[in-house]
Design a protein around this motif. Structure first.
Motif, PDB file in Angstrom:
ATOM      1  N   GLU A  25      11.936  -0.698  -6.961  1.00  0.00           N
ATOM      2  CA  GLU A  25      11.138  -1.726  -6.193  1.00  0.00           C
ATOM      3  C   GLU A  25      10.071  -2.164  -6.953  1.00  0.00           C
ATOM      4  N   ALA A  26       9.578  -1.480  -8.157  1.00  0.00           N
ATOM      5  CA  ALA A  26       8.441  -1.656  -8.578  1.00  0.00           C
ATOM      6  C   ALA A  26       8.417  -2.997  -9.242  1.00  0.00           C
ATOM      7  N   ARG A  27       7.409  -3.859  -9.354  1.00  0.00           N
ATOM      8  CA  ARG A  27       7.458  -5.232 -10.142  1.00  0.00           C
ATOM      9  C   ARG A  27       6.862  -4.847 -11.502  1.00  0.00           C
ATOM     10  N   PRO A  28       7.740  -5.219 -12.515  1.00  0.00           N
ATOM     11  CA  PRO A  28       7.401  -5.029 -13.770  1.00  0.00           C
ATOM     12  C   PRO A  28       6.197  -6.067 -14.511  1.00  0.00           C
ATOM     13  N   VAL A 392      -3.011   5.660  -2.593  1.00  0.00           N
ATOM     14  CA  VAL A 392      -2.882   5.474  -4.033  1.00  0.00           C
ATOM     15  C   VAL A 392      -1.152   5.096  -3.731  1.00  0.00           C
ATOM     16  N   ALA A 393      -0.984   4.141  -4.424  1.00  0.00           N
ATOM     17  CA  ALA A 393       0.463   3.405  -3.994  1.00  0.00           C
ATOM     18  C   ALA A 393       1.373   4.280  -5.370  1.00  0.00           C
ATOM     19  N   ALA A 394       2.512   4.783  -4.968  1.00  0.00           N
ATOM     20  CA  ALA A 394       3.392   5.090  -5.731  1.00  0.00           C
ATOM     21  C   ALA A 394       4.149   4.063  -6.653  1.00  0.00           C
ATOM     22  N   GLY A 398       5.274  -2.372  -3.410  1.00  0.00           N
ATOM     23  CA  GLY A 398       6.164  -1.851  -2.313  1.00  0.00           C
ATOM     24  C   GLY A 398       5.641  -0.762  -1.277  1.00  0.00           C
ATOM     25  N   SER A 399       5.007   0.258  -1.823  1.00  0.00           N
ATOM     26  CA  SER A 399       4.123   1.151  -1.295  1.00  0.00           C
ATOM     27  C   SER A 399       3.162   0.520  -0.437  1.00  0.00           C
TER      28      SER A 399
END
Length: 454
Positions: A25-28, A392-394, A398-399
Motif C-alpha cells: 500500500e506504500a505510495r511510490p 512513525v509510519a511504517a 497507509g499507516s
C-alpha cells in the motif's frame, strides 16, 4: 478528566525505512509534491500537533564502506531537502506544526536562524527546528572533513550554535517594525541590536536580517540520548524526540531529562517528551500481528543491517553474523544502539537475526486494534514515560490513515486527544509559552556563554 496528550508525525522526505517502500500500500511518488501535501492535510484534519521531517546529508557508506547497500535497499536515501518540503506545506495547511532537521555541524548560525525565522513568519508561527549534531562519517566527508568530530566537540559546537541562533532571533525586539508610510520610518533602529557572538566554534555579528519570529523562537526539538545529548536537550529543547525498546527505559529517560531540566532552572512541564512509536493497526490483535509478520517477511537481513549501520555509524558485518551483538563504542546514535543491544540480549538474537528484526522494527511495539493501541499509549503516559508520541509510519500514507481511522477516535472518546487545535502557533498547540526576548540567557545559564554587548 485526564489531560490530552500530544501527537507528532515522523515522515521522511523520501521512502520510509528499508522496507516501508515495499509495502503493497506504500505510495511510490515520494518525489512528487502531492505525496506530501495529501499526507500533511490528513494529519492536520486529525489535529496532529506537528509533522516532523528528518534529514541526512549523505548517501550512507556505513555498511562495508560502500553506498551500494544504501542505494539497493533504501537505507537513509534518497532524501529531499526538508525545509523546501515544509515551505510547500506551509501554504497548504494552517495549523499543523512544521519541523525539520538541520545539523549544527555543517551550517552557520546566521543562515539557520534566518531560514527558520522566515519559515515561522510565512507559516504564521508553526516552524520548528530539530537540532542535530550529525552522526555519520559520510556526512562529514561531504563537507570536506575526514571523519565525524568527537561527540564532545559536536555537542560543544551545538551549544554555541544554539546560543548564537537564539541571540540572532532576539536581535529585533517584537515592536521594532513601524511601517509608518507618512513619516517614512520602517523600523526603530534603537530596537535592533548587534549580536557580536564569538565562541570557540562559531561566530556571528548580526543583527539578523529577519524580524523576530512570531513564536519568539521557532520550537526547538532535540533527540540526544547520550549523557551529553540529554543535557543539551534538557537545557534547550521544547520538544524531545526519543526512542525506547521498553517502557522501563522510557520511564528512566523521562525522569532523567525532567530532572536535568529542573537543575538547569527550567520548568520540567515546559519540556514535551515524545517517544517514537510505530503502531500496527488491525481489526483485532491477531489481525495486527499477522499484518506485522507479513511486513517482516519483506525484510532482507542485510537491508536491516544497512539501516542499523546508518543509524549507529558502525558496520556490523565486520562481526560474526551468526554470533551475538558485541558491546561497542559507537560514534552514531547511542540511543538506537542501547535499544538494539537491550532487545538483542533479551531475545538472544544473532547479528543476522537482529538485521531481520531492525528492518521491520515497530518502536514501542503497539500492535493491535485501535483500542489495544490506545491502551498502550495511555499506559506510557500514565506511568510517566511520555507526554505524547511521535508516530512513525511504517509506510505512507497507509499507516497514518489507519491510525487516524482507528486510534484517533478511540483516544478522543477517552478524553486523551483534543477535538480542535488550541491556537494558531505550534507553541500554543503544544501548550508552551512564547519566549520573551533574551530567554536564551536562561537556557544557556551555567555554561559561561558568550554574550552580545547589549
Amino acid at each position: 478528566m485526564t489531560a490530552p496528550f500530544h501527537l507528532a508525525a515522523f515522515m521522511n522526505a523520501g521512502p520510509m525505512g528499508t522496507v516501508g517502500w515495499r509495502h503493497p500500500e506504500a505510495r511510490p511518488d515520494f518525489l512528487d509534491a502531492a505525496y506530501y501535501l495529501e499526507t500533511a492535510r490528513l494529519l492536520e484534519d486529525a489535529r496532529f500537533d506537528l509533522l516532523f521531517i528528518p534529514d541526512s546529508l549523505a548517501v550512507p557508506r556505513s555498511l562495508q564502506g560502500s553506498f551500494e547497500p544504501a542505494v539497493r535497499f533504501g537505507a537513509g536515501t534518497p532524501r529531499l531537502e526538508p525545509l523546501t518540503v515544509l515551505a510547500l506545506l506551509a501554504g497548504a495547511t494552517s495549523r499543523i506544526g512544521l519541523v525539520a532537521t538541520t545539523s549544527t555541524g555543517y551550517a552557520a548560525p546566521y543562515a539557520v536562524a534566518r531560514t527558520y525565522a522566515t519559515l515561522d513568519h510565512l507559516s504564521g508561527g508553526r516552524a520548528g527546528w530539530n537540532v542535530v549534531t550529525s552522526f555519520q562519517d559520510a556526512e562529514a566527508q561531504n563537507f570536506g572533513f575526514p571523519a565525524l568530530p568527537p561527540r564532545e566537540e559536536r555537542y560543544a559546537r551545538a551549544e554555541e550554535f544554539l546560543e548564537a541562533a537564539t541571540q540572532l532571533w532576539d536581535s529585533w525586539s517584537d515592536d521594532a517594525l513601524v511601517l509608518d508610510k507618512e513619516s517614512g520610518q520602517l523600523g526603530r533602529p534603537e530596537e535592533v541590536r548587534a549580536v557580536d557572538y564569538r565562541g570557540e566554534h562559531v561566530a556571528t555579528q548580526g543583527p539578523l536580517g529577519v524580524p523576530r519570529p512570531p513564536q519568539g523562537y521557532p520550537v526547538i526539538v532535540q533527540a540526544g540520548a547520550s549523557p551529553q545529548g540529554r543535557d543539551v536537550a534538557a537545557r534547550w529543547a521544547d520538544v524531545i524526540f526519543c526512542s525506547h525498546e521498553s517502557i522501563e527505559s522510557a520511564i528512566e529517560f523521562y525522569a532523567d531529562v525532567k530532572r536535568r531540566a529542573l537543575e538547569h532552572g527550567r520548568d520540567p512541564e515546559a519540556v514535551r517528551i515524545l517517544p517514537a512509536v510505530s503502531p500496527v493497526v488491525g481489526t483485532d490483535r491477531a489481525d495486527a500481528q499477522a499484518r506485522h509478520r507479513a511486513f517482516e517477511q519483506l525484510v532482507d537481513p542485510v537491508a536491516g543491517l544497512s539501516r542499523l549501520a546508518y543509524h549507529i555509524n558502525t558496520d556490523l558485518t565486520r562481526y560474526d553474523l551468526d554470533g551475538p551483538l558485541p558491546e561497542l563504542d559507537v560514534s552514531g546514535v547511542q540511543g538506537h544502539y542501547r535499544e538494539v543491544l537491550e532487545h538483542a540480549r533479551r531475545e538472544n538474537l544473532t547479528v543476522r537475526e537482529l538485521g531481520q528484526w531492525y528492518g521491520a522494527r515497530t518502536e514501542g511495539y503497539l500492535v493491535g486494534s485501535g483500542s489495544d493501541i490506545a491502551d498502550g499509549m495511555e499506559e506510557w503516559v500514565d506511568r510517566g514515560a511520555a507526554d505524547g508520541f511521535m508516530i512513525v509510519a511504517a509506510h505512507v500514507p497507509g499507516s497514518f490513515a489507519e491510525f487516524v481511522e482507528h486510534v484517533v477516535p478511540e483516544l478522543r472518546r477517552r478524553g486523551r486527544l483534543r477535538e480542535e487545535y488550541r491556537g494558531t502557533t505550534l507553541r500554543e498547540n503544544l501548550g508552551l509559552a512564547r519566549p520573551a526576548r533574551d530567554e536564551w540567557r536562561n537556557r544557556a545559564r551555567g555554561r559561561g556563554a558568550a554574550e552580545s554587548p547589549s
